[in-house]
Write a protein that holds these residues in place. Structure first.
Motif, PDB file in Angstrom:
ATOM      1  N   ASP A 339      39.307  33.427  45.812  1.00 29.55           N
ATOM      2  CA  ASP A 339      38.511  33.874  44.672  1.00 29.55           C
ATOM      3  C   ASP A 339      39.269  34.988  43.943  1.00 29.55           C
ATOM      4  N   VAL A 340      39.201  34.968  42.605  1.00 31.39           N
ATOM      5  CA  VAL A 340      39.736  36.078  41.815  1.00 31.39           C
ATOM      6  C   VAL A 340      38.636  37.135  41.697  1.00 31.39           C
ATOM      7  N   ALA A 341      38.913  38.340  42.182  1.00 34.68           N
ATOM      8  CA  ALA A 341      37.881  39.385  42.220  1.00 34.68           C
ATOM      9  C   ALA A 341      37.265  39.596  40.850  1.00 34.68           C
ATOM     10  N   TRP A 342      35.937  39.585  40.820  1.00 43.54           N
ATOM     11  CA  TRP A 342      35.144  39.824  39.612  1.00 43.54           C
ATOM     12  C   TRP A 342      35.429  38.820  38.505  1.00 43.54           C
ATOM     13  N   GLY A 343      36.053  37.715  38.838  1.00 39.45           N
ATOM     14  CA  GLY A 343      36.365  36.722  37.814  1.00 39.45           C
ATOM     15  C   GLY A 343      37.310  37.251  36.751  1.00 39.45           C
ATOM     16  N   ALA A 346      42.650  39.616  34.056  1.00 40.84           N
ATOM     17  CA  ALA A 346      43.697  40.621  33.864  1.00 40.84           C
ATOM     18  C   ALA A 346      44.793  40.492  34.912  1.00 40.84           C
ATOM     19  N   ASN A 347      45.990  40.939  34.565  1.00 47.36           N
ATOM     20  CA  ASN A 347      47.039  41.076  35.566  1.00 47.36           C
ATOM     21  C   ASN A 347      46.599  42.077  36.640  1.00 47.36           C
ATOM     22  N   GLY A 348      46.926  41.782  37.899  1.00 44.23           N
ATOM     23  CA  GLY A 348      46.655  42.717  38.983  1.00 44.23           C
ATOM     24  C   GLY A 348      45.320  42.551  39.658  1.00 44.23           C
ATOM     25  N   ALA A 349      44.529  41.540  39.275  1.00 44.12           N
ATOM     26  CA  ALA A 349      43.240  41.320  39.947  1.00 44.12           C
ATOM     27  C   ALA A 349      43.476  40.829  41.371  1.00 44.12           C
ATOM     28  N   ASN A 350      42.739  41.369  42.333  1.00 42.78           N
ATOM     29  CA  ASN A 350      42.878  40.970  43.732  1.00 42.78           C
ATOM     30  C   ASN A 350      42.503  39.507  43.935  1.00 42.78           C
ATOM     31  N   ILE A 351      43.242  38.844  44.825  1.00 40.83           N
ATOM     32  CA  ILE A 351      42.845  37.537  45.328  1.00 40.83           C
ATOM     33  C   ILE A 351      42.122  37.782  46.649  1.00 40.83           C
ATOM     34  N   GLN A 352      40.882  37.341  46.725  1.00 44.70           N
ATOM     35  CA  GLN A 352      40.021  37.667  47.849  1.00 44.70           C
ATOM     36  C   GLN A 352      39.372  36.411  48.417  1.00 44.70           C
ATOM     37  N   LEU A 353      38.558  36.607  49.443  1.00 42.46           N
ATOM     38  CA  LEU A 353      37.764  35.539  50.048  1.00 42.46           C
ATOM     39  C   LEU A 353      36.314  35.762  49.663  1.00 42.46           C
ATOM     40  N   ALA A 354      35.624  34.682  49.272  1.00 42.96           N
ATOM     41  CA  ALA A 354      34.228  34.819  48.857  1.00 42.96           C
ATOM     42  C   ALA A 354      33.467  33.536  49.179  1.00 42.96           C
ATOM     43  N   THR A 355      32.151  33.677  49.245  1.00 45.87           N
ATOM     44  CA  THR A 355      31.291  32.507  49.438  1.00 45.87           C
ATOM     45  C   THR A 355      31.544  31.495  48.334  1.00 45.87           C
ATOM     46  N   CYS A 356      31.716  30.247  48.729  1.00 45.13           N
ATOM     47  CA  CYS A 356      32.035  29.205  47.749  1.00 45.13           C
ATOM     48  C   CYS A 356      30.875  28.980  46.789  1.00 45.13           C
ATOM     49  N   SER A 357      31.171  29.062  45.506  1.00 47.49           N
ATOM     50  CA  SER A 357      30.157  28.832  44.482  1.00 47.49           C
ATOM     51  C   SER A 357      30.614  27.849  43.423  1.00 47.49           C
ATOM     52  N   GLY A 358      31.903  27.525  43.431  1.00 45.37           N
ATOM     53  CA  GLY A 358      32.430  26.575  42.460  1.00 45.37           C
ATOM     54  C   GLY A 358      32.666  27.151  41.081  1.00 45.37           C
ATOM     55  N   ASN A 359      32.512  28.479  40.903  1.00 51.62           N
ATOM     56  CA  ASN A 359      32.689  29.053  39.571  1.00 51.62           C
ATOM     57  C   ASN A 359      34.169  29.123  39.202  1.00 51.62           C
ATOM     58  N   ALA A 360      34.450  29.550  37.965  1.00 49.46           N
ATOM     59  CA  ALA A 360      35.811  29.513  37.438  1.00 49.46           C
ATOM     60  C   ALA A 360      36.757  30.422  38.200  1.00 49.46           C
ATOM     61  N   ALA A 389      56.537  41.978  53.468  1.00 50.74           N
ATOM     62  CA  ALA A 389      56.002  42.578  54.687  1.00 50.74           C
ATOM     63  C   ALA A 389      54.691  41.912  55.086  1.00 50.74           C
ATOM     64  N   ASN A 390      54.422  41.867  56.374  1.00 53.58           N
ATOM     65  CA  ASN A 390      53.095  41.458  56.824  1.00 53.58           C
ATOM     66  C   ASN A 390      52.061  42.383  56.210  1.00 53.58           C
ATOM     67  N   GLY A 391      50.989  41.788  55.683  1.00 48.01           N
ATOM     68  CA  GLY A 391      49.936  42.580  55.066  1.00 48.01           C
ATOM     69  C   GLY A 391      50.072  42.735  53.567  1.00 48.01           C
ATOM     70  N   ALA A 392      51.163  42.213  52.972  1.00 48.81           N
ATOM     71  CA  ALA A 392      51.310  42.285  51.515  1.00 48.81           C
ATOM     72  C   ALA A 392      50.146  41.562  50.853  1.00 48.81           C
ATOM     73  N   LYS A 393      49.551  42.197  49.844  1.00 49.26           N
ATOM     74  CA  LYS A 393      48.356  41.664  49.205  1.00 49.26           C
ATOM     75  C   LYS A 393      48.710  40.715  48.051  1.00 49.26           C
ATOM     76  N   LEU A 394      47.749  39.851  47.734  1.00 47.79           N
ATOM     77  CA  LEU A 394      47.907  38.876  46.664  1.00 47.79           C
ATOM     78  C   LEU A 394      47.113  39.313  45.438  1.00 47.79           C
ATOM     79  N   GLN A 395      47.611  38.927  44.261  1.00 46.58           N
ATOM     80  CA  GLN A 395      46.976  39.302  42.992  1.00 46.58           C
ATOM     81  C   GLN A 395      47.220  38.191  41.978  1.00 46.58           C
ATOM     82  N   THR A 396      46.560  38.274  40.837  1.00 52.98           N
ATOM     83  CA  THR A 396      46.891  37.410  39.713  1.00 52.98           C
ATOM     84  C   THR A 396      47.908  38.116  38.827  1.00 52.98           C
TER      85      THR A 396
END
Length: 410
Positions: A339-343, A346-360, A389-396
Motif C-alpha cells: 500500500d502507498v501510505a495515505w494514497g 508524492a515522491n517519498g511516500a512510504n510503501i507499507q502493509l495494509a488491510t486489502c481494500s482494492g483502492n488505488a 542494507a537489511n532494513g532499507a525502507k521502500l518508497q514511491t
C-alpha cells in the motif's frame, strides 16, 4: 489440526451440531479448474520416504496445541511409499516408548508432512485421493495453513475425521474470531453406514477469492463465503501450504482405549493442485519479490501490523517474503496488501502493509522492464537512499530506471 479443536468437543454440541451440517448435493458439478500447478503421484519405490523437493516433516511430541499423544518422526516406519502408488502414513504404538512428549514418554509415533517452503499457492483446486485409517482416538487430516500466525493467517481443513465417527468427515475454516470451537465447519456423511476407511475417497476444495467449496467424490457438501463469517475477517487471499498427518488422541477425537488397534495407516494415492480458473496462468502463486542488492521485499519481524513500513532483507523464504499477485492489481503477503501510505502521489511516500481494500493506493503493475509501478501516482517502488542494507525502507519515486527501482519475482 491446531489449538482450534480445544473447545470444539463435538460430542457436546448437541443441537448446535445440526446447524453445522450441510446436506450433500450430489447433483452439483464442480467448476473447471485452471492449469495443474503441482502434484505428487507417490510412485516411489517401496520403503522410500517422501520426495524432499515437495515435502518436509514436522517433528516432535509437544502436543501440537491439541494435547495430541503422538511423536511425529521423519522415519520411513511412519511415512513411506508402498510401491503400489501410495504414500502411507502409519501411526504406531511403540514398545518400549522411546520419544519424549509434553506429558512424558510418547507411546505413539506417526508422521506429519507439509509443503511449507516447497510449495504454496493462492486460490485453486486442492485435491487428494485418500483411504483414511479407523479406530478410536485416531485423527487423520489433509489441510492447509496460510502462515505461522494462527489463526490470523487462516486455515482451511479439506478433510478431518475422528475414529469414533467412521462415516463422517469435516471441512472447516479457521481465522481471526472464528477458530477453535467457533470455527466455520460442515460435515459429509456416507450413506447406509459406510465407513470412509473401507475404500479410497476423493477430497477436494475449490478456493476462489470470494468462496471456499468442499467436495467428497465430486459431491459438493459445503460452500463458505465472507457472509458466513459472522462479521469477521476473510483472510483467504494469500498463499497457503498443505499438510497431511495422522494424529493420535487429542481434545476432539479423544484418546485410544481398549478398543483401539495399532498400527493404523492413511494411504494417499495422489495430491494435486490446479490454478484458480482465471482464464490463464496462476497469478496467485506466492514467492519472493527480489530487488536492489539481490534482497527481498520483507515484512519486518514477520508481523503483519497495519501500516508497518516494508523493507529490504536477505531472502530467507519465510511467509514475510512470500508475495502473490492474485490478478486484481494487488500485491499480497501474510493476508494483507502492499500500500502507498495515505494514497500519496508524492515522491517519498512510504510503501507499507495494509488491510486489502482494492483502492488505488494498493494497485501495482510489474512491467516487463522490472518497474513496480503504482498507476495512481505514476511512480515506481524505490529503495530509499539507494541502500542495500537489511532494513532499507521502500518508497514511491519518479520512475528513473535505476537499479534501486528494479524488481523481479523469484
Amino acid at each position: 489440526m491446531r489449538t482450534r479443536r480445544i473447545a470444539l468437543a463435538l460430542a457436546l454440541l448437541g443441537a448446535s451440531l445440526a446447524t453445522l451440517l450441510t446436506a450433500p448435493t450430489p447433483d452439483v458439478a464442480q467448476a473447471a479448474p485452471g492449469a495443474l500447478t503441482w502434484s505428487d503421484e507417490f510412485n516411489g519405490a517401496a520403503g522410500t520416504g517422501p520426495d524432499g523437493n515437495k515435502w518436509k516433516f514436522d517433528i516432535g511430541g509437544g502436543g501440537w496445541g491439541n494435547n495430541e499423544q503422538q511423536y511425529y518422526t521423519s522415519s520411513t516406519r511412519n511415512a513411506a511409499h508402498d510401491g503400489n502408488g501410495n504414500m502411507v502414513i502409519t501411526a504406531r504404538r511403540e514398545n518400549p516408548a522411546n520419544y519424549q512428549c509434553h506429558y512424558g514418554t510418547c507411546q505413539y509415533t506417526s508422521a506429519r508432512l507439509l509443503t511449507a517452503d516447497r510449495f504454496s499457492q493462492t486460490y485453486g483446486r486442492y485435491e487428494a485421493r485418500i483411504k483414511i485409517p479407523r479406530t478410536q482416538g485416531i485423527w487423520p487430516a489433509f489441510w492447509m495453513l496460510g502462515g505461522s500466525q494462527w489463526p490470523d493467517n487462516g486455515e482451511i481443513d479439506i478433510l478431518e475425521n475422528i475414529g469414533r465417527e467412521p462415516s463422517t468427515v469435516w471441512g472447516t475454516l479457521h481465522g481471526p474470531g472464528y477458530s477453535g470451537g467457533n470455527a466455520i465447519s460442515s460435515s459429509y456423511t456416507l450413506p447406509n453406514g459406510q465407513a470412509f476407511a473401507d475404500a479410497f475417497h476423493t477430497f477436494t476444495v475449490d478456493w476462489a477469492p470470494d468462496s471456499v467449496t468442499w467436495y467428497v467424490d465430486g459431491n459438493q457438501y459445503a460452500r463458505k463465503t465472507p457472509a458466513d463469517l459472522r462479521g469477521n475477517r476473510w483472510v483467504y487471499d494469500h498463499p497457503f501450504f498443505m499438510i497431511m498427518n495422522v494424529a493420535v488422541g487429542g481434545y476432539w477425537p479423544g484418546y485410544p482405549d481398549g478398543s483401539t488397534q495399532f498400527p493404523q495407516q492413511m494411504l494417499i494415492d495422489y495430491v494435486r493442485v490446479w490454478a484458480w480458473n482465471t482464464g490463464g496462468g496462476n497469478p496467485g502463486t506466492g514467492g519472493p519479490l527480489i530487488g536492489y542488492g539481490n534482497k527481498c521485499v520483507d515484512i519486518p519481524g514477520a508481523t503483519p501490523t497495519e501500516g508497518i513500513a516494508l523493507q529490504l532483507w536477505d531472502c530467507n523464504g519465510t511467509d514475510a517474503q512470500r508475495w502473490s499477485f492474485p490478478g486484481d492489481g494487488t500485491v499480497r503477503a501474510m493476508g494483507k496488501c502492499m500500500d502507498v501510505a495515505w494514497g500519496s502521489t508524492a515522491n517519498g511516500a512510504n510503501i507499507q502493509l495494509a488491510t486489502c481494500s482494492g483502492n488505488a493506493a494498493q494497485q501495482f503493475v510489474l512491467t516487463g522492464a522490472g518497474d513496480l509501478v503504482n498507476p495512481q501516482a505514476n511512480k515506481c517502488v524505490d529503495v530509499r537512499d539507494w541502500s542495500t542494507a537489511n532494513g532499507a525502507k521502500l518508497q514511491t519515486w519518479t520512475c528513473g530506471g535505476g537499479a534501486n527501482q528494479k524488481w523481479r519475482r523469484g
